[in-house]
Design a protein around this motif. Structure first.
Motif, PDB file in Angstrom:
ATOM      1  N   UNK A   1      -3.759   6.529   2.014  1.00  0.00           N
ATOM      2  CA  UNK A   1      -3.952   7.236   3.295  1.00  0.00           C
ATOM      3  C   UNK A   1      -3.405   6.443   4.490  1.00  0.00           C
ATOM      4  N   UNK A   2      -3.535   5.112   4.463  1.00  0.00           N
ATOM      5  CA  UNK A   2      -2.958   4.280   5.530  1.00  0.00           C
ATOM      6  C   UNK A   2      -1.442   4.458   5.575  1.00  0.00           C
ATOM      7  N   UNK A   3      -0.815   4.460   4.392  1.00  0.00           N
ATOM      8  CA  UNK A   3       0.642   4.608   4.313  1.00  0.00           C
ATOM      9  C   UNK A   3       1.094   5.974   4.818  1.00  0.00           C
ATOM     10  N   UNK A   4       0.310   7.008   4.534  1.00  0.00           N
ATOM     11  CA  UNK A   4       0.615   8.348   5.044  1.00  0.00           C
ATOM     12  C   UNK A   4       0.721   8.288   6.566  1.00  0.00           C
TER      13      UNK A   4
ATOM     14  N   UNK B   1       4.413   9.405  -0.489  1.00  0.00           N
ATOM     15  CA  UNK B   1       4.012   7.990  -0.612  1.00  0.00           C
ATOM     16  C   UNK B   1       3.938   7.619  -2.086  1.00  0.00           C
ATOM     17  N   UNK B   2       3.315   8.457  -2.868  1.00  0.00           N
ATOM     18  CA  UNK B   2       3.195   8.173  -4.302  1.00  0.00           C
ATOM     19  C   UNK B   2       4.568   8.147  -4.970  1.00  0.00           C
ATOM     20  N   UNK B   3       5.489   8.979  -4.503  1.00  0.00           N
ATOM     21  CA  UNK B   3       6.850   8.988  -5.043  1.00  0.00           C
ATOM     22  C   UNK B   3       7.571   7.680  -4.691  1.00  0.00           C
ATOM     23  N   UNK B   4       7.355   7.148  -3.492  1.00  0.00           N
ATOM     24  CA  UNK B   4       7.947   5.852  -3.120  1.00  0.00           C
ATOM     25  C   UNK B   4       7.467   4.745  -4.055  1.00  0.00           C
TER      26      UNK B   4
ATOM     27  N   UNK C   1       5.696  -1.547  -4.096  1.00  0.00           N
ATOM     28  CA  UNK C   1       4.824  -1.977  -5.192  1.00  0.00           C
ATOM     29  C   UNK C   1       3.389  -1.820  -4.737  1.00  0.00           C
ATOM     30  N   UNK C   2       2.585  -1.232  -5.581  1.00  0.00           N
ATOM     31  CA  UNK C   2       1.170  -1.061  -5.285  1.00  0.00           C
ATOM     32  C   UNK C   2       0.352  -1.644  -6.429  1.00  0.00           C
ATOM     33  N   UNK C   3      -0.787  -2.207  -6.078  1.00  0.00           N
ATOM     34  CA  UNK C   3      -1.717  -2.728  -7.077  1.00  0.00           C
ATOM     35  C   UNK C   3      -3.121  -2.239  -6.729  1.00  0.00           C
ATOM     36  N   UNK C   4      -3.965  -2.208  -7.743  1.00  0.00           N
ATOM     37  CA  UNK C   4      -5.359  -1.813  -7.505  1.00  0.00           C
ATOM     38  C   UNK C   4      -6.149  -3.045  -7.066  1.00  0.00           C
ATOM     39  N   UNK C   5      -6.780  -2.882  -5.928  1.00  0.00           N
ATOM     40  CA  UNK C   5      -7.666  -3.926  -5.392  1.00  0.00           C
ATOM     41  C   UNK C   5      -9.014  -3.268  -5.174  1.00  0.00           C
TER      42      UNK C   5
END
Length: 109
Positions: free
Chosen positions: A10-13, A23-26, A33-37
């Motif tokens: 949501x922040x990236x949106x 965003x998810x497509x990026x 790169x995204x990681x679960x925190x």
């Protein structure tokens, strides 16, 4: 790695001015790169420049992936200071040192 600001989807949106699916497509297309925190998918704020993903990041992600890095390992390497670069790799990328960063990343394989 935790002392840097992180952005949720949501922040990236909001920051990028695009929809959640974009965003998810990026992330899927390796522009980010995204990681679960703590169970939440997050991207380091350092991976964003203005209202776009850091342009030099994508090729570097591929180099790290080819070297056998997981997404979590790649994020850690990009954010932590590297003595051979005298900076965190993401900061070196932001300062125009893309070739040098990728050369160091390739040597890690």
């Amino acid at each position: 790695m935790t002392d840097r600001p992180w952005l949720t989807v949501p922040d990236l949106v909001e920051v990028l001015g695009i929809g959640q699916s974009r965003v998810r497509r990026l992330i899927e297309d390796r522009h980010l790169l995204a990681v679960r925190r703590e169970g939440v998918l997050q991207v380091p704020a350092a991976f964003i420049e203005g209202t776009e993903p850091l342009h030099e990041l994508r090729g570097t992600i591929f180099v790290l992936s080819d070297a056998g890095f997981s997404d979590e390992e790649a994020v850690s390497w990009l954010l932590e200071r590297d003595d051979s670069l005298d900076a965190a790799p993401v900061e070196a990328l932001r300062s125009g040192r893309k070739t040098e960063v990728r050369r160091v990343a390739q040597a890690l394989a």
